[in-house]
Design an enzyme around this catalytic site. Structure first.
Site, PDB file in Angstrom:
ATOM      1  N   PRO A  99      -2.938 -11.807  10.680  1.00  0.00           N
ATOM      2  CA  PRO A  99      -3.260 -11.534  12.087  1.00  0.00           C
ATOM      3  C   PRO A  99      -3.426 -10.036  12.309  1.00  0.00           C
ATOM      4  CG  PRO A  99      -0.963 -12.216  11.826  1.00  0.00           C
ATOM      5  CD  PRO A  99      -1.613 -12.383  10.492  1.00  0.00           C
ATOM      6  N   ASP A 100      -4.354  -9.673  13.182  1.00  0.00           N
ATOM      7  CA  ASP A 100      -4.525  -8.264  13.558  1.00  0.00           C
ATOM      8  C   ASP A 100      -3.564  -8.019  14.728  1.00  0.00           C
ATOM      9  OD1 ASP A 100      -5.303  -5.828  14.716  1.00  0.00           O
ATOM     10  OD2 ASP A 100      -7.342  -6.055  13.950  1.00  0.00           O
ATOM     11  N   ILE A 101      -2.458  -7.367  14.417  1.00  0.00           N
ATOM     12  CA  ILE A 101      -1.383  -7.208  15.406  1.00  0.00           C
ATOM     13  C   ILE A 101      -1.869  -6.413  16.619  1.00  0.00           C
ATOM     14  CG2 ILE A 101       0.982  -6.364  15.771  1.00  0.00           C
ATOM     15  CD1 ILE A 101       1.322  -6.662  12.657  1.00  0.00           C
TER      16      ILE A 101
ATOM     17  N   LYS B  44       8.831 -17.577  -9.919  1.00  0.00           N
ATOM     18  CA  LYS B  44       8.144 -16.467 -10.589  1.00  0.00           C
ATOM     19  C   LYS B  44       6.995 -17.013 -11.445  1.00  0.00           C
ATOM     20  CE  LYS B  44       8.938 -12.695 -13.726  1.00  0.00           C
ATOM     21  NZ  LYS B  44       9.738 -12.275 -14.857  1.00  0.00           N
TER      22      LYS B  44
ATOM     23  N   PHE C  19      -4.289   3.409  14.939  1.00  0.00           N
ATOM     24  CA  PHE C  19      -4.566   4.448  13.958  1.00  0.00           C
ATOM     25  C   PHE C  19      -5.744   4.020  13.103  1.00  0.00           C
ATOM     26  CE2 PHE C  19      -1.620   8.035  13.585  1.00  0.00           C
ATOM     27  CZ  PHE C  19      -0.921   7.810  14.752  1.00  0.00           C
TER      28      PHE C  19
ATOM     29  N   ASN D 241       0.844  -1.194   0.000  1.00  0.00           N
ATOM     30  CA  ASN D 241       0.000   0.000   0.000  1.00  0.00           C
ATOM     31  C   ASN D 241       0.880   1.245   0.000  1.00  0.00           C
ATOM     32  OD1 ASN D 241       0.551   0.777   2.836  1.00  0.00           O
ATOM     33  ND2 ASN D 241      -0.423  -1.201   3.227  1.00  0.00           N
TER      34      ASN D 241
ATOM     35  N   ASP E  58      -4.317  -6.338   5.278  1.00  0.00           N
ATOM     36  CA  ASP E  58      -5.317  -7.169   5.954  1.00  0.00           C
ATOM     37  C   ASP E  58      -5.277  -8.619   5.464  1.00  0.00           C
ATOM     38  OD1 ASP E  58      -6.416  -5.270   7.681  1.00  0.00           O
ATOM     39  OD2 ASP E  58      -7.578  -4.385   6.046  1.00  0.00           O
TER      40      ASP E  58
ATOM     41  N   LYS F  34     -13.828   1.266  16.469  1.00  0.00           N
ATOM     42  CA  LYS F  34     -12.527   0.570  16.486  1.00  0.00           C
ATOM     43  C   LYS F  34     -12.010   0.403  17.915  1.00  0.00           C
ATOM     44  CE  LYS F  34     -10.555   0.922  12.833  1.00  0.00           C
ATOM     45  NZ  LYS F  34     -10.044   1.438  11.576  1.00  0.00           N
TER      46      LYS F  34
ATOM     47  N   LYS G  79     -11.467  -3.485  19.020  1.00  0.00           N
ATOM     48  CA  LYS G  79     -10.116  -3.992  19.256  1.00  0.00           C
ATOM     49  C   LYS G  79      -9.729  -3.912  20.730  1.00  0.00           C
ATOM     50  CE  LYS G  79      -8.472  -3.062  14.600  1.00  0.00           C
ATOM     51  NZ  LYS G  79      -7.331  -3.318  13.747  1.00  0.00           N
TER      52      LYS G  79
HETATM   53  N1  CTP Z   1      -3.562  -3.096  12.441  1.00  0.00           N
HETATM   54  C1  CTP Z   1      -2.740  -4.099  12.910  1.00  0.00           C
HETATM   55  N2  CTP Z   1      -2.735  -5.315  12.290  1.00  0.00           N
HETATM   56  C2  CTP Z   1      -3.499  -5.544  11.217  1.00  0.00           C
HETATM   57  C3  CTP Z   1      -4.334  -4.527  10.722  1.00  0.00           C
HETATM   58  C4  CTP Z   1      -4.334  -3.302  11.363  1.00  0.00           C
HETATM   59  O1  CTP Z   1      -2.015  -3.885  13.882  1.00  0.00           O
HETATM   60  N3  CTP Z   1      -3.456  -6.725  10.633  1.00  0.00           N
HETATM   61  C5  CTP Z   1      -3.588  -1.810  13.134  1.00  0.00           C
HETATM   62  C6  CTP Z   1      -3.054  -0.658  12.336  1.00  0.00           C
HETATM   63  O2  CTP Z   1      -1.675  -0.471  12.559  1.00  0.00           O
HETATM   64  C7  CTP Z   1      -3.890   0.501  12.841  1.00  0.00           C
HETATM   65  C8  CTP Z   1      -5.219  -0.131  13.101  1.00  0.00           C
HETATM   66  O3  CTP Z   1      -4.939  -1.500  13.357  1.00  0.00           O
HETATM   67  O4  CTP Z   1      -3.398   0.983  14.063  1.00  0.00           O
HETATM   68  C9  CTP Z   1      -6.122  -0.006  11.928  1.00  0.00           C
HETATM   69  O5  CTP Z   1      -7.213  -0.818  12.120  1.00  0.00           O
HETATM   70  P1  CTP Z   1      -7.971  -1.484  10.911  1.00  0.00           P
HETATM   71  O6  CTP Z   1      -9.178  -2.101  11.492  1.00  0.00           O
HETATM   72  O7  CTP Z   1      -7.100  -2.317  10.076  1.00  0.00           O
HETATM   73  O8  CTP Z   1      -8.267  -0.209  10.090  1.00  0.00           O
HETATM   74  P2  CTP Z   1      -9.055  -0.132   8.811  1.00  0.00           P
HETATM   75  O9  CTP Z   1      -8.458  -1.054   7.801  1.00  0.00           O
HETATM   76  O10 CTP Z   1      -9.139   1.308   8.495  1.00  0.00           O
HETATM   77  O11 CTP Z   1     -10.422  -0.690   9.393  1.00  0.00           O
HETATM   78  P3  CTP Z   1     -11.770  -0.938   8.668  1.00  0.00           P
HETATM   79  O12 CTP Z   1     -11.531  -2.170   7.865  1.00  0.00           O
HETATM   80  O13 CTP Z   1     -12.694  -1.108   9.825  1.00  0.00           O
HETATM   81  O14 CTP Z   1     -12.015   0.302   7.871  1.00  0.00           O
END
Ligand code: CTP
Length: 407
Positions: free
Chosen positions: A310-312, A294, A328, A216, A284, A342, A346
């Protein structure tokens, strides 16, 4: 006091030095030299009257930068306009600050480059007054000083003693070493002294095959600026960063990672910590079974199966001894509602939300604006350069961290 500052006391600090027109302007080159010895970058702006006391060439030679004096100089404005100068500065130092300059500053005038820059800047202002003792004592000057102090302008000096005009009394500009020490003291903070902070920053890269990946636009600028601001506030900072082109922040332990899973592992291995700030734009999803060779072009459609990463942040918030967690959020609409959602989803302590899609804000931009939300409050941090905004955010984090600890 005439000891020099340590060589890194002002490392990478951008000092905009305004030299106004008084006899003490002869000390300005020494101020510049000592600021630079302490690591600062110095941009000199002279008032028109300062030219009667010192030449721009002298100040250019010691500062290593072209001295600015004219508000309406098309060539100079094209290089760095007065608004950019105002935003460039971490601090505006006025040395010497004459009675006239202080009066104009008090009135908010912008009739030369120096006063216009002061009006256009959010940077703290430190003034080293220098004037005849009667001018200093005059109620008009004292009134201006009180008004400026109430507005947050800081003063270094003046000292008292014999003056260039032959009189004795207050109004002498402090010595260069004292002015530099006062400048460095502006940045000293011990808000988070000894507090351990773990941060994530930048994008992650999710491989498709050995040469391709999904990522991204995150530049990492906000995360790196926060890491630096945390360090300045006395914290012990570890930054787990996805790939960026940014230089490693000084005094911070940097851990480089590529994928979301690497980032997750690096973070979890460094728990417990006192504060966790998740600024990374973590992908995500990743590609299920990334190809080990390749992928060759073919005429048929190619399907990639994406599986969630994983959502860290969520994992950290759910860990055994959760730190104070800051997440953030990048939103395109209904910032506060989504950010509160959020916070709950979380189970974190604070969300710093920004509105993306606005002109010149957010991803990859140098400026940002944040809405900071916690369970029973919120604060808007208005648009500013990311480095400056990071410091304000650190103030809020320190405040809420202390409030949680006090509960
Ligand atoms: N984050 C994380 N690990 C992930 C995804 C996000 O630690 N796998 C953290 C980001 O660093 C940020 C926050 O989670 O601090 C963002 O949350 P997220 O739910 O991913 O944000 P969006 O993608 O904007 O959420 P949504 O899908 O609800 O719009």
């Amino acid at each position: 006091m005439d000891a020099a500052l340590p060589p890194n006391a002002l490392a990478a600090r951008r000092v905009l030095l305004i030299v106004s027109g008084g006899i003490a302007a002869y000390k300005a080159p020494d101020v510049v030299r000592r600021l630079r010895d302490a690591g600062a970058e110095v941009q000199v702006v002279m008032t028109p009257a300062a030219g009667a006391f010192i030449t721009p060439l002298t100040l250019q030679a010691v500062s290593g930068r072209e001295v600015r004096a004219e508000l309406f100089d098309p060539a100079a404005e094209a290089a760095m306009g007065h608004i950019e100068l105002a935003r460039w500065a971490d601090v505006i130092l006025i040395a010497p600050a004459t009675a006239d300059f202080l009066a104009r500053l008090r009135l908010g005038m912008a009739n030369d480059l120096a006063s216009a820059v002061c009006l256009a800047s959010e940077a703290p202002i430190l003034a080293a007054p220098a004037m005849n003792q009667q001018m200093w004592k005059h109620p008009a000057t004292q009134d201006n000083l009180a008004a400026l102090a109430a507005r947050g302008v800081r003063f270094a000096g003046p000292g008292a003693g014999s003056q260039a005009c032959g009189e004795v009394g207050p109004g002498r500009m402090l010595e260069a070493t004292e002015i530099c020490a006062a400048t460095a003291a502006l940045f000293e903070r011990d808000l988070l002294s000894g507090v351990r902070v773990l941060l994530t920053a930048g994008p992650t890269r999710e491989p498709i095959d050995p040469v391709r990946y999904i990522s991204n636009h995150s530049s990492g600028k906000m995360g790196y600026a926060i890491a630096t601001a945390l360090r300045e506030a006395g914290a012990i900072v570890t930054l787990v960063s996805g790939p960026t082109i940014l230089p490693p922040p000084a005094g911070v332990t940097l851990v480089n990672v590529e994928t979301a899973r690497d980032m997750h592992e690096a973070v979890m291995a460094r728990l417990p910590t006192d504060i966790f700030v998740a600024t990374a734009a973590v992908a995500d999803y990743r590609i299920d079974n990334a190809a080990s060779n390749k992928i060759k072009r073919s005429d048929s459609a190619l399907e990639l199966k994406l599986v969630p990463n994983p959502d860290i942040l969520k994992c950290v918030a759910a860990s055994a001894a959760p730190p104070f967690t800051v997440g953030f959020a990048a939103e395109t609409n209904d910032v506060e509602r989504h950010a509160r959602d959020k916070l709950e989803r979380k189970a974190i302590d604070m969300v710093a939300a920004n509105l993306v899609g606005g002109a010149g804000l957010g991803f990859n931009a140098d400026d940002n604006e944040l809405m900071v939300i916690w369970r029973d409050g919120s604060r808007l941090l208005p648009r500013a350069a990311k480095t400056r905004l990071a410091r304000t955010l650190v103030d809020v984090i320190a405040e809420r961290y202390a409030a949680r600890a006090a509960r």
